[in-house]
Write a protein that holds these residues in place. Structure first.
Motif, short mmCIF file in Angstrom:
data_model
loop_
_atom_site.label_atom_id
_atom_site.label_comp_id
_atom_site.label_asym_id
_atom_site.label_seq_id
_atom_site.Cartn_x
_atom_site.Cartn_y
_atom_site.Cartn_z
N CYS A 58 0.89 1.09 -7.99
CA CYS A 58 2.07 1.31 -8.85
C CYS A 58 3.33 1.40 -8.00
O CYS A 58 4.36 0.79 -8.34
N PHE A 134 3.41 -0.09 -17.37
CA PHE A 134 2.72 0.68 -16.35
C PHE A 134 2.75 2.17 -16.68
O PHE A 134 1.73 2.87 -16.57
N LEU A 138 -0.49 4.62 -17.44
CA LEU A 138 -0.70 5.31 -16.17
C LEU A 138 -1.90 6.25 -16.19
O LEU A 138 -2.79 6.15 -15.33
N SER A 155 -7.19 -1.83 -9.61
CA SER A 155 -5.77 -1.57 -9.34
C SER A 155 -5.04 -2.88 -9.06
O SER A 155 -3.92 -3.09 -9.55
#
Length: 443
Positions: A58, A134, A138, A155
Motif C-alpha cells: 500500500c 485501497f 484495507l 499483496s
C-alpha cells in the motif's frame, strides 16, 4: 469508469470460480489461480514471511502515485501497436526485434510495467479512485494477508489490478490495436489477456527462449510467438492449456545481435575443447533466488566435479563461460573462488566478449541448463545438458533427450562421443536438425 468496471467484474468472477472450485470455466479458474499462487520475479518469496507486506505494498502504491517515473517511450504517435516490458532496458532492441519479423507494423510506444503507477501516468481522478478503493478494502485485505501463506502474492495482486486498469486506459486513449507482451511469465499476464479481449485489443505473447513449461504452461493470447523447436515440441504436450488463436515462429530475441557474425565463419578452429556454460545456480542459491524447476545447485556442483576429474585424467582445461551475474564486480572474487574450489587449476574464465559471439571457439559446451545453449544449438554448435535431477526437462517427446545426460557415466559417454563427431553428424545422428536456424528466416 468502464475500464474499472470491466476489470473488477473479472476479478470477482475469477475469485468466485476459484474459491468455489468451479472449473467449468477453465480459463477463469486458472487465471485466478495464477494471480493468487504463481511465483513472480517482482516480489521475493521471502516476503511471504512478512505479515506486514500488504501495508508495505500500500505504501509503495501511494508513494508511486505521487512520484514521477520513466514509464512510456513514444516511438510514433501514429502507430497502433505497443510493446509491454518490465523495465526500460530494451527500448531500441525490442523495436528492432518486432520490426524484423513484422516489417509493416508501426509501433506507437514502449511501456514499462514496473513504472506504471506514477504521477505522470495517472490522472488526478485515477489517483483519487485508486486510493479510495485501497482504503475501503484495507481491513479485509490485511486480514486475508495476515493469515495466508501467499500473502506476498496476494499483496502484489492488488497492485497488479491497478496497473492493468491504467495500462488499458492508455491503450484505449491512444487507439492501440495490438500489444506485444514480452513478460508473459508474470502472474497477471493471462488476466490482462482476458481484459483486453473485451476492448477488442489483440495481445501477442513473446516468451523467452527457455522452456514454456517453466513459467508459461498456461497461456491466453491471440498469437503466441515461439523461438525454438523445443517450444514447438512442448506445445504438442501442453496444448490443452494453451488458449491461443495462432502460433508464429520468430528468431530468439537476442539473436539479431550475433547472427550476422556467424555468416562470416567458414571454417571452425576451436580454441577450447570443452566449455562450461554457467547458470550461476550457486549465486542464485546464495541470493535466495533459485525458485525454478530448472535451477539445480546440486547438479551444477556434480557436473563441475565430473569435469575436474575428466580434465585431470586428460590433462586438459575447461573454459568457463560465466553468467553475467558472476562477472559483476561485487561477485567476481567469489566467482573465482567458487570455480577454483570445484575445478582446481583446470579452468579458464572467459571474459573476452559475449558468450553468444564466441560459440565457434569451443568444440562442445556443457551445462545443467542455460538458454544460451539453445542459442548455441540454433547456430549449429554441439552441446550437452546434464539433467540428473531435472524431472521436467526435457519432455519425453523431445529430440533434446538425445543430448541430455542423467548420470556421470552417461555424461562421460556422450562427452567422448560428441567431441569426436563432426557438427553435421552430431545434429543428424541426434535428430537435432530442426533445432538449427532456418536459412529462410535470415535476411
Amino acid at each position: 469508469m468502464r475500464v474499472y468496471y470491466c476489470v473488477f467484474k473479472f476479478v470477482i468472477l475469477g475469485l468466485v470460480n476459484y474459491l468455489l472450485n468451479i472449473k467449468k470455466n477453465k480459463k477463469f479458474y486458472l487465471v485466478t489461480n495464477q494471480l493468487l499462487n504463481k511465483f513472480s520475479y517482482r516480489i521475493p518469496e521471502i516476503n511471504n514471511y512478512d505479515r506486514l507486506i500488504f501495508f508495505r505494498e500500500c505504501k509503495y502504491v501511494f508513494l508511486s502515485l505521487f512520484t514521477s517515473k520513466k514509464n512510456v517511450f513514444i516511438y510514433d504517435n501514429d502507430g497502433d501497436h505497443l510493446i509491454l516490458e518490465g523495465g526500460n532496458n530494451y527500448i531500441k532492441q525490442e523495436k528492432k526485434y518486432v520490426n524484423y519479423h513484422h516489417k509493416d507494423v508501426v509501433l506507437h510506444s514502449y511501456i514499462s510495467k514496473d513504472n506504471l503507477l506514477s504521477i505522470n501516468f495517472t490522472s488526478f481522478t485515477d489517483r483519487i479512485i485508486i486510493i479510495m478503493i485501497f482504503m475501503s478494502l484495507l481491513l479485509p485485505l490485511f486480514t486475508i494477508t495476515l493469515i495466508s501463506k501467499n500473502r506476498a502474492k496476494i499483496s502484489l495482486f492488488c497492485r497488479e489490478i491497478f496497473e492493468i486498469i491504467l495500462l488499458i486506459k492508455f491503450i484505449l486513449k491512444n487507439n492501440i490495436k495490438v500489444v506485444y507482451d514480452f513478460i508473459p511469465y508474470e502472474k497477471d499476464g493471462n488476466f490482462l489477456s482476458i481484459c483486453l479481449k473485451v476492448f477488442s485489443v489483440e495481445i501477442f505473447k513473446i516468451p523467452s527462449l527457455g522452456p514454456l513449461k517453466t513459467h508459461n504452461s498456461f497461456i491466453i493470447a491471440d498469437r503466441l510467438i515461439t523461438s525454438s523447436e523445443y517450444h514447438n515440441e512442448e506445445i504438442k504436450l501442453l496444448k490443452s492449456n494453451f488458449f491461443v488463436s495462432k502460433f508464429e515462429n520468430w528468431l530468439p530475441e537476442h539473436s539479431l545481435s550475433y547472427i550476422d557474425s556467424y555468416k562470416k565463419i567458414k571454417k571452425t578452429n576451436y580454441q577450447f575443447n570443452i566449455g562450461f556454460y554457467s547458470h550461476a545456480c550457486w549465486l542464485r542459491s546464495n541470493e535466495g533466488k533459485s525458485k525454478s524447476s530448472l535451477f539445480s545447485f546440486e547438479d551444477e556442483i556434480e557436473l563441475l566435479t565430473i569435469l575436474k576429474e575428466f580434465t585431470i585424467s586428460t590433462n586438459t582445461k575447461v573454459v568457463v563461460f560465466p553468467h553475467p551475474k558472476e562477472l559483476k564486480e561485487i561477485n567476481r572474487d567469489n566467482t573465482m573462488r567458487f570455480y577454483g574450489k570445484y575445478l582446481g587449476g583446470n579452468f579458464k574464465l572467459f571474459e573476452n566478449g559475449q558468450t553468444t559471439m564466441n560459440f565457434h571457439k569451443v568444440n562442445i559446451a556443457v551445462s545443467t541448463y542455460s538458454t544460451v545453449v539453445f542459442e548455441r544449438l540454433l547456430m549449429g554448435y554441439k552441446s550437452i545438458f546434464y539433467t540428473k535431477s531435472l524431472n521436467d526437462f526435457p519432455i519425453s517427446n523431445s529430440s533434446l533427450v538425445n543430448i541430455c545426460a542423467k548420470s556421470k557415466d552417461d555424461f562421460l559417454i556422450k562427452l567422448k562421443l560428441f567431441t569426436k563427431q563432426s557438427r553435421e553428424d552430431y545434429f543428424e545422428l541426434n535428430k537435432m536438425n530442426k533445432y538449427l536456424i532456418k536459412k529462410d528466416s535470415i535476411e
